[in-house]
Design a protein around this motif. Structure first.
Motif, PDB file in Angstrom:
ATOM      1  N   PRO A 192       0.802  -1.235   0.000  1.00  0.00           N
ATOM      2  CA  PRO A 192       0.000   0.000   0.000  1.00  0.00           C
ATOM      3  C   PRO A 192       0.833   1.283   0.000  1.00  0.00           C
ATOM      4  CG  PRO A 192      -0.711  -1.540   1.714  1.00  0.00           C
ATOM      5  CD  PRO A 192       0.615  -2.003   1.243  1.00  0.00           C
ATOM      6  N   THR A 193       2.153   1.175   0.183  1.00  0.00           N
ATOM      7  CA  THR A 193       3.013   2.355   0.205  1.00  0.00           C
ATOM      8  C   THR A 193       3.478   2.694  -1.205  1.00  0.00           C
ATOM      9  OG1 THR A 193       5.151   1.212   0.438  1.00  0.00           O
ATOM     10  CG2 THR A 193       3.832   1.516   2.432  1.00  0.00           C
ATOM     11  N   GLU A 194       4.256   3.762  -1.318  1.00  0.00           N
ATOM     12  CA  GLU A 194       4.828   4.162  -2.606  1.00  0.00           C
ATOM     13  C   GLU A 194       6.289   3.730  -2.732  1.00  0.00           C
ATOM     14  OE1 GLU A 194       3.353   5.815  -5.250  1.00  0.00           O
ATOM     15  OE2 GLU A 194       1.466   5.475  -4.219  1.00  0.00           O
ATOM     16  N   ALA A 195       6.779   2.962  -1.758  1.00  0.00           N
ATOM     17  CA  ALA A 195       8.199   2.603  -1.720  1.00  0.00           C
ATOM     18  C   ALA A 195       8.598   1.742  -2.907  1.00  0.00           C
ATOM     19  CB  ALA A 195       8.504   1.862  -0.417  1.00  0.00           C
ATOM     20  N   ASN A 196       9.830   1.980  -3.400  1.00  0.00           N
ATOM     21  CA  ASN A 196      10.395   1.100  -4.414  1.00  0.00           C
ATOM     22  C   ASN A 196      10.722  -0.247  -3.765  1.00  0.00           C
ATOM     23  OD1 ASN A 196      10.343   3.151  -6.382  1.00  0.00           O
ATOM     24  ND2 ASN A 196      12.322   3.926  -5.697  1.00  0.00           N
ATOM     25  N   VAL A 197      10.573  -1.314  -4.530  1.00  0.00           N
ATOM     26  CA  VAL A 197      10.808  -2.668  -4.010  1.00  0.00           C
ATOM     27  C   VAL A 197      11.800  -3.381  -4.912  1.00  0.00           C
ATOM     28  CG1 VAL A 197       9.755  -4.896  -3.454  1.00  0.00           C
ATOM     29  CG2 VAL A 197       8.484  -2.779  -3.026  1.00  0.00           C
ATOM     30  N   LEU A 198      12.755  -4.071  -4.299  1.00  0.00           N
ATOM     31  CA  LEU A 198      13.703  -4.905  -5.037  1.00  0.00           C
ATOM     32  C   LEU A 198      13.464  -6.357  -4.644  1.00  0.00           C
ATOM     33  CD1 LEU A 198      16.145  -5.148  -6.938  1.00  0.00           C
ATOM     34  CD2 LEU A 198      17.624  -4.897  -4.923  1.00  0.00           C
ATOM     35  N   ILE A 199      13.052  -7.172  -5.608  1.00  0.00           N
ATOM     36  CA  ILE A 199      12.772  -8.585  -5.361  1.00  0.00           C
ATOM     37  C   ILE A 199      13.997  -9.396  -5.774  1.00  0.00           C
ATOM     38  CG2 ILE A 199      11.192 -10.492  -5.800  1.00  0.00           C
ATOM     39  CD1 ILE A 199       9.133  -8.416  -6.732  1.00  0.00           C
ATOM     40  N   LEU A 201      22.173   3.987  -7.211  1.00  0.00           N
ATOM     41  CA  LEU A 201      21.014   3.333  -7.823  1.00  0.00           C
ATOM     42  C   LEU A 201      20.581   2.129  -6.987  1.00  0.00           C
ATOM     43  CD1 LEU A 201      18.968   2.921 -10.077  1.00  0.00           C
ATOM     44  CD2 LEU A 201      20.731   1.692 -11.374  1.00  0.00           C
ATOM     45  N   TYR A 202      21.544   1.397  -6.489  1.00  0.00           N
ATOM     46  CA  TYR A 202      21.238   0.223  -5.657  1.00  0.00           C
ATOM     47  C   TYR A 202      20.386   0.615  -4.455  1.00  0.00           C
ATOM     48  CZ  TYR A 202      21.987  -3.494  -2.219  1.00  0.00           C
ATOM     49  OH  TYR A 202      21.802  -4.468  -1.271  1.00  0.00           O
ATOM     50  N   TYR A 203      20.768   1.686  -3.767  1.00  0.00           N
ATOM     51  CA  TYR A 203      20.018   2.085  -2.581  1.00  0.00           C
ATOM     52  C   TYR A 203      18.667   2.703  -2.935  1.00  0.00           C
ATOM     53  CZ  TYR A 203      23.985   0.879   0.320  1.00  0.00           C
ATOM     54  OH  TYR A 203      24.969   0.175   0.964  1.00  0.00           O
ATOM     55  N   ARG A 204      18.561   3.293  -4.114  1.00  0.00           N
ATOM     56  CA  ARG A 204      17.260   3.797  -4.564  1.00  0.00           C
ATOM     57  C   ARG A 204      16.297   2.643  -4.846  1.00  0.00           C
ATOM     58  NH1 ARG A 204      15.315   9.011  -3.986  1.00  0.00           N
ATOM     59  NH2 ARG A 204      17.064  10.460  -4.106  1.00  0.00           N
ATOM     60  N   LEU A 205      16.823   1.601  -5.453  1.00  0.00           N
ATOM     61  CA  LEU A 205      15.988   0.441  -5.767  1.00  0.00           C
ATOM     62  C   LEU A 205      15.671  -0.386  -4.526  1.00  0.00           C
ATOM     63  CD1 LEU A 205      17.794  -0.836  -8.994  1.00  0.00           C
ATOM     64  CD2 LEU A 205      15.495   0.131  -8.915  1.00  0.00           C
ATOM     65  N   ASN A 206      16.638  -0.444  -3.619  1.00  0.00           N
ATOM     66  CA  ASN A 206      16.592  -1.376  -2.501  1.00  0.00           C
ATOM     67  C   ASN A 206      15.960  -0.771  -1.257  1.00  0.00           C
ATOM     68  OD1 ASN A 206      17.243  -4.012  -1.567  1.00  0.00           O
ATOM     69  ND2 ASN A 206      18.951  -3.169  -0.387  1.00  0.00           N
ATOM     70  N   VAL A 207      14.929   0.057  -1.447  1.00  0.00           N
ATOM     71  CA  VAL A 207      14.246   0.641  -0.286  1.00  0.00           C
ATOM     72  C   VAL A 207      13.642  -0.472   0.570  1.00  0.00           C
ATOM     73  CG1 VAL A 207      12.372   2.146   0.461  1.00  0.00           C
ATOM     74  CG2 VAL A 207      13.774   2.788  -1.508  1.00  0.00           C
ATOM     75  N   VAL A 208      12.936  -1.387  -0.082  1.00  0.00           N
ATOM     76  CA  VAL A 208      12.404  -2.560   0.619  1.00  0.00           C
ATOM     77  C   VAL A 208      12.809  -3.806  -0.169  1.00  0.00           C
ATOM     78  CG1 VAL A 208      10.358  -3.756   1.472  1.00  0.00           C
ATOM     79  CG2 VAL A 208      10.427  -1.259   1.475  1.00  0.00           C
ATOM     80  N   PRO A 209      13.818  -4.550   0.310  1.00  0.00           N
ATOM     81  CA  PRO A 209      14.205  -5.787  -0.389  1.00  0.00           C
ATOM     82  C   PRO A 209      13.317  -6.953   0.038  1.00  0.00           C
ATOM     83  CG  PRO A 209      15.716  -5.358   1.423  1.00  0.00           C
ATOM     84  CD  PRO A 209      14.720  -4.226   1.421  1.00  0.00           C
ATOM     85  N   ILE A 210      12.937  -7.774  -0.928  1.00  0.00           N
ATOM     86  CA  ILE A 210      12.167  -8.989  -0.651  1.00  0.00           C
ATOM     87  C   ILE A 210      12.942 -10.168  -1.227  1.00  0.00           C
ATOM     88  CG2 ILE A 210      10.034 -10.250  -1.103  1.00  0.00           C
ATOM     89  CD1 ILE A 210       8.559  -7.630  -1.179  1.00  0.00           C
TER      90      ILE A 210
END
Length: 450
Positions: free
Chosen positions: A159-166, A297-306
């Protein structure tokens, strides 16, 4: 939990004998004297029905048809007299799970009952998960604790706007997780636009992402919108993000920071409203350390890692995935539902699954195509699964005691490669595995051939 069994037979002595034989088990026994009563007995919600083929008012086959119309999921075991095998086969076609012939051994019956109830439990679990997930059109099937934790994180971040890295190996279901995040997000009314970054050369990837203006390059005969523009109000899923070039990393960083871009050959800056979900099977942190991927870029993408665990680390999911895949492919091919033998299931549980869920589904689909009966048996499985126990060949020397299993496996692979002059095909044969599995394990242990 006490399981309820309905026994339908017109011979009182048979019902009495079965009740007595099962009295020491934790079963609640209800009975029916004829086929009509057997059908009416569904109102008692039994977990299993044991039913004779020959009964008054309505015979076993007719009752079975009625029962399966009312509740197609309930397991039914048919009791047949000697010499009525053809009728038993007909019952299996209608939907009976199994049959036993009179006279039968009571211990054999107990084993059949136990397997039938295990099948019912597994089916109930699959149906429960489907109901839970199908309410939202989800296709995620799981039982393991690790996948439960993944889904908990998905429900929190969606439900958030956070970027997610799977993160996860190929075939683990990263795209399904992206689907679930988008479905549960505030942008679920907008489109979900997907792109595999590893499938395009750098110049083509730029055009795919940002679009281009007419005349931007040879062949650009009209303006084309890119994925970011098409995803307005929705989500962009960038698979295999670890494959993009350094130049593209810079451009993508700007999109993540400013949510703006220009089409190739264009001068107008386009502001976008979209969420980015990225996925990779690579270790991006190691790539950052090796200066192969931008840290910012890594930290921008990796806001929430799954992180999705490989299938070999969540084997609790394998039976459910097999059953789900059997149902899926049986339905697609217009075939009656299959079951899997215990021997085949044991082999599939022991297998490492280097291709993860994608490999499992491919193998189940192949088995459903090739099966001549209604059971997936050991002989239908590919050689890499059947021969996996041959990893340690008699001609290969085991290392000394006191080292880990991983070191043992690595040493065996290195020995096999050395004995075959680094020929991967021959080394795989020596180890009793496929070349694909060998390459996977070489990559796992960072074994490089000369």
């Amino acid at each position: 939990m006490i399981r309820k069994i309905l026994i339908a037979d017109d011979e009182p002595n048979m019902i009495w004998a079965l009740k007595k034989a099962l009295s020491k088990e934790e079963y609640e026994i209800i009975s029916a004297d004829n086929g009509e009563e057997a059908v009416e007995g569904l109102a008692e919600e039994p977990d299993l029905i044991i039913m004779d083929l020959k009964m008054p008012k309505m015979n076993g086959l007719e009752a079975l048809r009625k029962i399966k119309e009312i509740n197609p999921k309930i397991p039914v075991i048919m009791i047949t007299a000697h010499g009525t095998t053809d009728t038993a086969v007909e019952a299996m076609k209608i939907g009976a799970l199994d049959y036993i012939s009179k006279p039968f051994d009571i211990d054999e019956l107990k084993v059949v009952i136990k397997k039938a109830l295990e099948y019912k439990s597994l089916n109930d679990e699959i149906n429960y998960l489907r109901e839970r997930l199908d309410e939202s059109s989800s296709k995620i099937v799981f039982k393991s604790r690790s996948m439960e934790e993944v889904l908990k994180l998905v429900y929190k971040v969606a439900p958030t706007e956070a970027n997610v890295l799977i993160l996860g190996e190929s075939g683990t279901g990263k795209e399904l997780i992206a689907d679930e995040i988008h479905r549960l997000s505030k942008k679920n009314k907008g489109p979900l636009i997907k792109l595999n970054c590893g499938a395009f050369a750098e110049n083509l990837l730029e055009s795919e992402l940002f679009g281009y203006e007419k005349g931007a390059f040879t062949g650009a005969v009209s303006r084309k919108k890119g994925k970011f523009e098409l995803a307005e109000g929705g989500t962009v899923f960038l698979d295999e993000i670890g494959e993009i070039s350094e130049a593209m990393q810079v451009k993508l960083l700007r999109v993540l920071q400013e949510k703006e871009f220009e089409r190739v050959g264009g001068e107008t800056t386009i502001k976008g409203d979209f969420r980015i979900i990225a996925a990779t099977n690579k270790d991006l942190k190691s790539m950052v350390d090796d200066n192969k991927f931008r840290e910012d870029l890594y930290y921008r993408l990796n806001v929430v890692p799954i992180k999705i665990s490989p299938l070999r680390e969540r084997k609790d999911d394998i039976p459910l995935l097999i059953e789900y895949s059997i149902d899926k492919f049986s339905s697609q091919m217009g075939k009656n539902r299959f079951r899997i033998s215990n021997e085949a299931l044991d082999l599939m549980m022991k297998y490492d699954w280097p291709g993860n869920i994608r490999e499992l589904q491919n193998i189940v689909e192949r088995c459903v195509i090739l099966a001549s009966g209604q059971e997936i048996t050991e002989d239908l499985l590919p050689n890499e699964i059947k021969s996996q126990n041959n990893l340690v060949g008699s001609s290969i020397v085991l290392p000394e005691e006191g080292i880990s299993l991983e070191e043992v496996e690595k040493n065996l692979i290195m020995q096999a490669l050395e004995r075959t002059d680094q020929n991967q095909t021959n080394a795989a044969k020596l180890l009793g595995i496929t070349r694909h599995t060998l390459i996977y394990r070489m990559e796992k242990y960072n074994i490089i051939t000369k």
